[in-house]
Design a protein around this motif. Structure first.
Motif, PDB file in Angstrom:
ATOM      1  N   LEU A  83       8.103  41.276  47.319  1.00  0.00           N
ATOM      2  CA  LEU A  83       6.869  41.594  48.061  1.00  0.00           C
ATOM      3  C   LEU A  83       5.858  40.487  47.777  1.00  0.00           C
ATOM      4  N   GLY A  84       5.148  40.050  48.799  1.00  0.00           N
ATOM      5  CA  GLY A  84       4.122  39.025  48.590  1.00  0.00           C
ATOM      6  C   GLY A  84       2.828  39.634  48.073  1.00  0.00           C
ATOM      7  N   GLU A  85       1.908  38.764  47.646  1.00  0.00           N
ATOM      8  CA  GLU A  85       0.618  39.220  47.122  1.00  0.00           C
ATOM      9  C   GLU A  85      -0.132  40.064  48.158  1.00  0.00           C
ATOM     10  N   SER A  86      -0.053  39.646  49.422  1.00  0.00           N
ATOM     11  CA  SER A  86      -0.786  40.365  50.461  1.00  0.00           C
ATOM     12  C   SER A  86      -0.264  41.787  50.622  1.00  0.00           C
ATOM     13  N   SER A  87       1.058  41.943  50.548  1.00  0.00           N
ATOM     14  CA  SER A  87       1.651  43.274  50.728  1.00  0.00           C
ATOM     15  C   SER A  87       1.384  44.162  49.523  1.00  0.00           C
ATOM     16  N   LEU A  88       1.270  43.538  48.344  1.00  0.00           N
ATOM     17  CA  LEU A  88       1.017  44.314  47.128  1.00  0.00           C
ATOM     18  C   LEU A  88      -0.415  44.823  47.066  1.00  0.00           C
ATOM     19  N   SER A  89      -1.297  44.095  47.691  1.00  0.00           N
ATOM     20  CA  SER A  89      -2.724  44.318  47.541  1.00  0.00           C
ATOM     21  C   SER A  89      -3.174  45.775  47.745  1.00  0.00           C
ATOM     22  N   PRO A  90      -2.682  46.478  48.815  1.00  0.00           N
ATOM     23  CA  PRO A  90      -3.119  47.874  48.976  1.00  0.00           C
ATOM     24  C   PRO A  90      -2.675  48.777  47.827  1.00  0.00           C
ATOM     25  N   TYR A  91      -1.469  48.537  47.280  1.00  0.00           N
ATOM     26  CA  TYR A  91      -1.003  49.348  46.142  1.00  0.00           C
ATOM     27  C   TYR A  91      -1.906  49.131  44.937  1.00  0.00           C
ATOM     28  N   VAL A  92      -2.237  47.863  44.688  1.00  0.00           N
ATOM     29  CA  VAL A  92      -3.085  47.535  43.545  1.00  0.00           C
ATOM     30  C   VAL A  92      -4.445  48.229  43.691  1.00  0.00           C
ATOM     31  N   ASP A  93      -4.966  48.175  44.919  1.00  0.00           N
ATOM     32  CA  ASP A  93      -6.250  48.854  45.166  1.00  0.00           C
ATOM     33  C   ASP A  93      -6.155  50.342  44.847  1.00  0.00           C
ATOM     34  N   GLN A  94      -5.069  50.959  45.311  1.00  0.00           N
ATOM     35  CA  GLN A  94      -4.896  52.397  45.110  1.00  0.00           C
ATOM     36  C   GLN A  94      -4.846  52.751  43.616  1.00  0.00           C
ATOM     37  N   VAL A  95      -4.097  51.960  42.853  1.00  0.00           N
ATOM     38  CA  VAL A  95      -3.956  52.241  41.421  1.00  0.00           C
ATOM     39  C   VAL A  95      -5.296  52.040  40.696  1.00  0.00           C
TER      40      VAL A  95
END
Lengths: 278, 278
Positions: A197-209
């Motif tokens: 997964l790229g940084e852009s795709s990870l970004s929403p998960y990171v925000d959620q956590v």
């Protein structure tokens, strides 16, 4: 809250790229592991006006500690103490204790056969001129003493630029001060490796956590290694006031990341030392 | 006179000592060898207020260039462009050229089989929001474009923090600008190794040489090596406007140092690479 630390590195050799500012990384890492927080680091030339401006603007932010490295030696372009004195509006004065430290060191080098003779020359004496009310700090590895000053709630500690001298003074005098201020805090960090997964795709998960665990700070770093090719390192950390346990919060947040990302179809596992070596 | 360069590095990972700021040394070394002068470097956290303050106070000194590294990516804590926009009082706007760069890159990664698919998600789009009047700079190694902005006589160039991306953008876009401004300058540096005299004892000789050759900057560095034990490296450099020849001036100054120090009973010779390796 963690105590705040700002760093002012002084030295032209760092600004021409001749020497890497390894002191800055070492100090950042030590301060973090002692549960302090380095909030800013500035690197200026060996010029009075630059040093004064850096110290003044740093004082304006009222950190608990200002650490300086470099510019304590005997040569004309060692002017950190003059800069600090100017910035604080205090005169430079010959400090008897500092002078004794320099003399003792000089005589010991002669006794050990590492110097032929010791003369208290003007350049040697220069290292004993400290801002008024300064406390000299014994340098076990070199001639120039470190210097401790208090200004309002801020403690200023001037250290030499030579790494082993800086480290010796930091460990002896600065560490205990930071530890004392951090005794009610605990810190934990860990890294996850994410592949697919790229940084852009990870970004929403990171925000959620981070929304669910506001104490946890997560930062993603794109990396490459021979074994894994391109991957993302997710670095997770928390600094908590006792009795809240940073480790348990980071582990819970890490589990949530794990679940979210696994469902997203990527591979995720805990990072080992090999993965995150630079 | 050489063009002036200030560096603003953005990134929490640098302030916790997890990552060494290798970009800073690389840039300092490149700028110097292109005959520019890096006069200051500051390292701040991923916080809007910190970035804004760093850009503003740097702009106040009116350097020719402000280089920033880090904080251009897709994640919520990549906020360098927002910080620059605030500092300049310009809005962030979707930049069509930047968007095209990001789309082209995404499609190429799919075509090369390095990504399964490309969707222009919000985090991807975020990288195309630039301060008004900004010019995006193609990033040949990653997704986030670099950014060039003019503000008065200062050019601001924002680059990614990933070293190979930063280096690619610097080499392609920034180098020619510095070279153009430095075309009437020439630089020369050399180092001498001095064995048998301390920094304090050398200091009067260094003062004398710098008085006779004001164009030459001399800095002493205490060093240690297996071969030599403790010694002093004297680093001598000059940056001169044509047709004055920096090399010839440094060589003359070096000869004077050589004579003074030899008479003082110490050993002095030109440094080789082995001596000054860090």
């Amino acid at each position: 809250m963690p105590c705040t630390v700002e760093l002012v590195s002084v030295g032209n050799e760092l600004l021409i790229g001749k020497v890497s500012n390894t002191n800055a990384q070492w100090l950042a890492e030590r301060v973090t592991s002692l549960r302090g927080r380095m909030i800013r680091a500035v690197l200026v030339r060996d010029e009075i006006s630059e040093i004064v401006e850096a110290i003044r603007s740093t004082l304006d932010r009222h950190p608990d500690f200002i650490l300086t490295t470099g510019g304590l030696g005997p040569t004309f372009d060692d002017m950190t103490l003059e800069g600090i004195a100017h910035a604080l509006g205090r005169p430079l004065e010959l400090n008897d204790k500092a002078l004794q430290m320099i003399e003792r060191r000089g005589r010991r080098l002669v006794a050990e056969g590492r110097r032929k003779e010791f003369n208290l020359t003007d350049p040697m004496k220069k290292m004993a001129f400290l801002p008024r009310e300064a406390i000299p700090l014994q340098n076990p590895q070199g001639s120039a003493p470190g210097v401790l000053l208090e200004f309002g709630k801020t403690r200023i500690i001037a250290m030499p630029g030579v790494p082993h001298e800086m480290k010796a003074i930091f460990s002896e005098y600065v560490e205990p001060l930071i530890i004392e201020m951090s005794s009610n805090l605990n810190y934990f960090e860990k890294s996850l490796v994410v592949k697919g997964l790229g940084e852009s795709s990870l970004s929403p998960y990171v925000d959620q956590v981070m929304t669910e665990f506001p104490e946890v700070y997560i930062k993603s770093h794109p990396r490459r290694s021979e074994l894994l090719g391109r991957f993302i390192e997710l670095h997770m950390s928390a600094l908590c006031e006792n009795p809240i346990d940073a480790r348990s919060i980071v582990e819970k947040a890490s589990l949530l990341v794990f679940n979210l990302i696994s469902q997203g179809g990527a591979i995720v596992r805990e990072a080992n030392e090999e993965d995150v070596r630079r």
